[in-house]
Design a protein around this motif. Structure first.
Motif, PDB file in Angstrom:
ATOM      1  N   GLU A 241       0.832  -1.202   0.000  1.00 20.30           N
ATOM      2  CA  GLU A 241       0.000   0.000   0.000  1.00 20.30           C
ATOM      3  C   GLU A 241       0.870   1.257   0.000  1.00 20.30           C
ATOM      4  O   GLU A 241       0.554   2.245  -0.670  1.00 20.30           O
ATOM      5  N   LEU A 245       1.317   4.533  -3.122  1.00 12.82           N
ATOM      6  CA  LEU A 245       1.038   5.952  -2.928  1.00 12.82           C
ATOM      7  C   LEU A 245       1.801   6.761  -3.964  1.00 12.82           C
ATOM      8  O   LEU A 245       3.032   6.724  -4.013  1.00 12.82           O
ATOM      9  N   ASN A 246       1.103   7.481  -4.797  1.00 13.16           N
ATOM     10  CA  ASN A 246       1.772   8.315  -5.787  1.00 13.16           C
ATOM     11  C   ASN A 246       0.956   9.574  -6.016  1.00 13.16           C
ATOM     12  O   ASN A 246      -0.113   9.763  -5.424  1.00 13.16           O
ATOM     13  N   GLN A 292      -5.369  11.427  -0.224  1.00 13.97           N
ATOM     14  CA  GLN A 292      -4.065  11.432   0.423  1.00 13.97           C
ATOM     15  C   GLN A 292      -4.001  12.465   1.552  1.00 13.97           C
ATOM     16  O   GLN A 292      -3.437  12.197   2.624  1.00 13.97           O
ATOM     17  N   GLN A 295      -5.785  11.087   4.458  1.00 11.37           N
ATOM     18  CA  GLN A 295      -4.977  10.070   5.122  1.00 11.37           C
ATOM     19  C   GLN A 295      -3.848  10.705   5.921  1.00 11.37           C
ATOM     20  O   GLN A 295      -3.528  10.265   7.034  1.00 11.37           O
ATOM     21  N   TYR A 382       3.750   6.942   5.716  1.00  7.36           N
ATOM     22  CA  TYR A 382       2.717   7.400   4.790  1.00  7.36           C
ATOM     23  C   TYR A 382       2.702   8.928   4.743  1.00  7.36           C
ATOM     24  O   TYR A 382       2.622   9.537   3.672  1.00  7.36           O
ATOM     25  N   LYS A 385       5.564  10.420   2.744  1.00 13.29           N
ATOM     26  CA  LYS A 385       5.447  10.194   1.301  1.00 13.29           C
ATOM     27  C   LYS A 385       4.337  11.054   0.707  1.00 13.29           C
ATOM     28  O   LYS A 385       4.487  11.606  -0.394  1.00 13.29           O
ATOM     29  N   ILE A 386       3.233  11.183   1.422  1.00 14.33           N
ATOM     30  CA  ILE A 386       2.131  12.018   0.927  1.00 14.33           C
ATOM     31  C   ILE A 386       2.576  13.467   0.819  1.00 14.33           C
ATOM     32  O   ILE A 386       2.305  14.157  -0.180  1.00 14.33           O
ATOM     33  N   ASN A 389       4.753  13.876  -2.105  1.00 15.45           N
ATOM     34  CA  ASN A 389       3.943  13.872  -3.331  1.00 15.45           C
ATOM     35  C   ASN A 389       3.370  15.247  -3.631  1.00 15.45           C
ATOM     36  O   ASN A 389       3.081  15.571  -4.783  1.00 15.45           O
TER      37      ASN A 389
END
Length: 413
Positions: A241, A245-246, A292, A295, A382, A385-386, A389
């Protein structure tokens, strides 16, 4: 004989990667007296031996095939049920069956190997030209344990392959940072090895216990194997998962006030149970991928709820301010040509030591706070990374014993 370019060749190799499969087949033959045992890959139109123990000269080697219509394994694939025959001549259903006559056996046992997703992989089977006493709890229990164990190993291997594929794909993307590549290498060589090591150790112990007919010990080890396999599966799921994430979805206008309200409502049972006081400023509108961003704030708020102070009234404070352009230049290597906001999520919990500030954002990084649970050690990874992004940054500010503040910088709409 299956060739390397055959699409089922990979399944044979996966079985042969399982370190205990040969031992399992040896134990089956030794403890039951059966002369031939095998792990077979069974499809609608093929029966292929993946690994064998042949003590009677049956003549089938790994990669060898039997005509699918001539096998009882084909019927097991269709029904999903085990078949156990002590003496084929005395068996009402199989006494006239063509398969025993064709292959010259009197006794037979075969159990399905079913993967976690419910798909039928094949069978764990054994045959012998002599009658045998197979229909007893010890033998059937042993076959059940071994077939389940093989399924666990196959699931683990397939999950590992998918994860490695995702890692390689990510490594080829320019958006993947050196930091994430470092984490993937560490995970592959360390984090994922521990549950696999436990699987190997417990599997070897299970084989030994079964060989000595220690049924209670074998059951206990089977539970430990299941637990280790579940842990491994959860880690792979979390990692998969994370790798998905992208920032391919289009950005849109997002009101962070509405996002925080939704997240707070989701966490309200925990907030009310601990009587946590939530204080918030008016939050800005940003650009981003809605799922995102939601999240991101869920993970930050969930973390704050979990660690908000226990020795004083628990409190969480969310504030925001617009940053000046010179402040952005100092923070971001390549800032967008637009305004940014700084959002701070502050709790009054135990805080984070200076030495842990960067580690908390690593995948599967855990402070010494207890046992592994699904998602543990992944939430803050997460978040980072979000934020990346969205061309922003996230950092943690320490205040050991007095709380933690997570600072997020995002572009305004």
């Amino acid at each position: 004989m299956v060739q390397p370019d055959d699409y089922l060749f990979a399944d044979i190799e996966r079985v042969q990667q399982i370190p205990i499969v040969k031992t399992v087949l040896e134990v089956i033959c030794r403890s039951t007296g059966m002369g031939f045992a095998a792990v077979a890959r069974v499809t609608e139109d093929r029966w292929i031996a993946c690994s064998v123990q042949d003590e009677i000269g049956f003549g089938v080697e790994p990669g060898g095939e039997l005509e699918i219509a001539t096998t009882i394994c084909n019927e097991i694939r269709a029904s999903g049920n085990a078949v156990v025959i002590d003496h084929v001549d005395e068996n009402e259903f199989y006494s006239g069956h063509p398969t025993p006559k064709l292959y010259g056996f009197k006794s037979y046992i075969s159990l399905p190997i079913v993967l976690k997703n419910g798909s039928f992989f094949g069978t764990l089977c054994a045959i012998d030209p002599r009658p045998n006493q197979l229909q007893n709890p010890r033998v059937i229990g042993m076959f059940n344990l071994f077939s389940e164990l093989l399924a666990f190993h196959l699931d683990s291997i397939q999950l590992m392959e998918r994860t490695r594929s995702a890692m390689h794909e990510l490594a080829g993307q320019l958006l993947v940072s050196n930091d994430e590549n470092r984490q993937y290498r560490h995970i592959s060589s360390h984090n994922l090895q521990e549950p696999l090591r436990k699987l190997r150790v417990f599997s070897d112990m299970l084989v030994n216990a079964t060989d000595r007919y220690e049924v209670d010990k074998a059951k206990d080890l089977a539970v430990k194997i299941r637990s280790s396999a579940q842990q491994f599966s959860m880690m792979i799921k979390d990692l998969s998962e994370f790798s998905e994430l992208n920032n391919s979805s289009p950005f849109e206008k997002i009101d962070l006030g509405n996002i925080l309200a939704d997240v707070t409502a989701q966490l309200m049972p925990q907030i009310e149970r601990r009587e946590i006081i939530i204080e918030t400023d008016t939050l800005p509108v940003v650009q981003g991928v809605r799922d995102q961003i939601e999240q991101l704030f869920y993970q930050l708020m969930h973390n704050a709820v979990k660690f908000a102070g226990y020795e004083q009234p628990p409190r969480i404070r969310v504030t925001a301010q617009e940053l000046a352009l010179h402040e952005i230049d100092d923070l971001l290597p390549e800032p967008l040509q637009m305004s940014y906001a700084e959002i701070r999520v502050e709790d009054n919990g135990i805080g984070i030591d200076d030495s842990q500030l960067e580690k908390v954002f690593d995948i599967f990084a855990r402070l010494p706070t207890g046992s592994f649970k699904q998602g543990e050690g992944v939430g803050l990874a997460y978040c980072r990374k979000i934020v990346r992004n969205h061309k922003g940054i996230i950092k943690a500010e320490p205040n050991p014993g007095k709380g933690t503040t997570f600072v997020v910088t995002l572009p305004l709409f």
